[in-house]
Scaffold this active site. Structure first.
Site: not given
Length: 374
Positions: A55, A167, A311, A203
């Site tokens: 504003e 896998a 989960a 990773d």
């Protein structure tokens, strides 16, 4: 009653608010358009926390022409003193005669008080125009204010046969560069990026935004954001040499067991370590969400493996799924999308409301809302 032109100007205000999608945290994204005699005399958006709100930016552009104008604002004007003065006072002082707000501010410090203050000053006020579109600007801010929880967006990538990794755990890269670029846009709009220790160990994940301010389309003076990286690490197994600890931005490591030496090593490397209660040998995810809420991390991106994602889904903590489906087959031996052992019958299925479906590069991106059973 709202007119067609009211919708046009509010749509413009919403587009302006979107320009702050990467930079306003923890404040909401807000846009404002000032109109006088069917002419836009001023407009603005909230660029980042600590700077003037939408504003006041619009009023600064309009100058004296703001007097007698109508203000179209995507969120009810604030009426309390924070890092910046109340926007209601600015609108009153500028001589605005009508205010159209898309929605009431869910912040208890405002929550209708801003509109009431404007009415008391003789300003005509209206609310509810294009409310759904305005709410879509700030899902995290709204959920934190209304429910005291963060909005969690879970990003997943899978092959056409629903696999996320071989896998062996190999998963780089399931998706194309275009999809990965899209993920960085999602990261950039997030307050925090949440992952589990298994992803970090597997990773050495960076969990950062790897796009420049130009690539994000940011206005001059705005920098690439650095969402807080949150790692769920019950035993504090994270290495002090982890890549993310050397990157700009904060890393919050949430553990459950007290390991003073590991804590000291992580803190020396730049992490903040906080212990939260355990639940069934893992972290209590409700307590994790409470930690994020207390830190105003209200729009959270979950990037994790199948166990943590499952989960979070099982405990109804995910608000939105963003799934990239890559055009290849990985086979029966590869890992699945979610670890959800409790689903055994067709009636146990979790239904999804698909809200968006589009192609991104070579992939199909599915955005869906879980329809939890109450």
């Amino acid at each position: 009653m709202s007119s067609g032109s009211d919708h046009v100007y509010m749509a413009r205000a919403i587009r302006l608010a979107e320009r702050g999608r990467y930079t306003t945290h923890p404040n909401p994204r807000v846009g404002c358009v000032l109109v006088k005699g069917d002419e836009i005399v001023g407009e603005g958006y909230h660029r980042r926390a600590g700077e003037p709100h939408a504003e006041r930016n619009a009023i600064a552009v309009a100058g004296a022409r703001a007097e007698g104008s109508t203000a179209y604002i995507t969120l009810e004007p604030c009426c309390h003193h924070g890092r910046t003065p109340p926007c209601t006072e600015g609108l009153i002082e500028a001589g605005v005669t009508r205010v159209v707000a898309a929605m009431e501010d869910p912040n208890p410090q405002v929550a209708g008080k801003g509109m009431a203050q404007l009415q008391q000053a003789g300003i005509t006020v209206e609310a509810g125009l294009m409310q759904l579109q305005a709410e879509a600007l700030n899902p995290g801010f709204i959920k934190r204010m209304r429910h005291g929880k963060p909005y969690v967006r879970c990003k997943l990538a899978m092959s056409l046969d629903g696999r996320t990794a071989m896998a062996s755990g190999e998963s780089k890269w399931i998706t194309s560069s275009a999809a990965r670029h899209d993920v960085h846009l999602l990261r950039a709009r997030s307050s925090a990026i949440l992952t589990g220790i298994s992803t970090v160990l597997a990773d050495d994940a960076s969990m950062n935004v790897r796009l420049t301010s130009q690539e994000l389309g940011l206005d001059e003076g705005l920098q690439t954001p650095h969402p807080v990286r949150v790692v769920l690490d019950p035993q504090l197994e994270m290495s002090p040499a982890a890549k993310m600890l050397a990157l700009p931005g904060k890393t919050l490591v949430l553990g459950s067991d007290d390991h003073p030496q590991r804590t000291a090593a992580l803190e020396a490397a730049g992490a903040e370590v906080v212990l939260v209660p355990p639940r069934d040998d893992v972290l209590d995810l409700t307590a994790v969400m409470a930690q994020l809420t207390a830190r105003e991390l209200h729009e959270v991106m979950l990037e994790s493996g199948a166990v943590l994602a499952g989960a979070m889904l099982e405990q109804q903590l995910i608000d939105e799924l963003v799934i990239y489906v890559a055009p290849h087959i990985m086979g029966d031996g590869a890992r699945g999308l979610f670890h959800l052992p409790g689903l055994e019958k067709m009636e146990d299925r979790l239904e999804l409301d698909v809200t968006d479906l589009r192609q991104v590069g070579e992939e199909i991106r599915i955005t869906a809302r879980p329809l939890y059973r109450q």
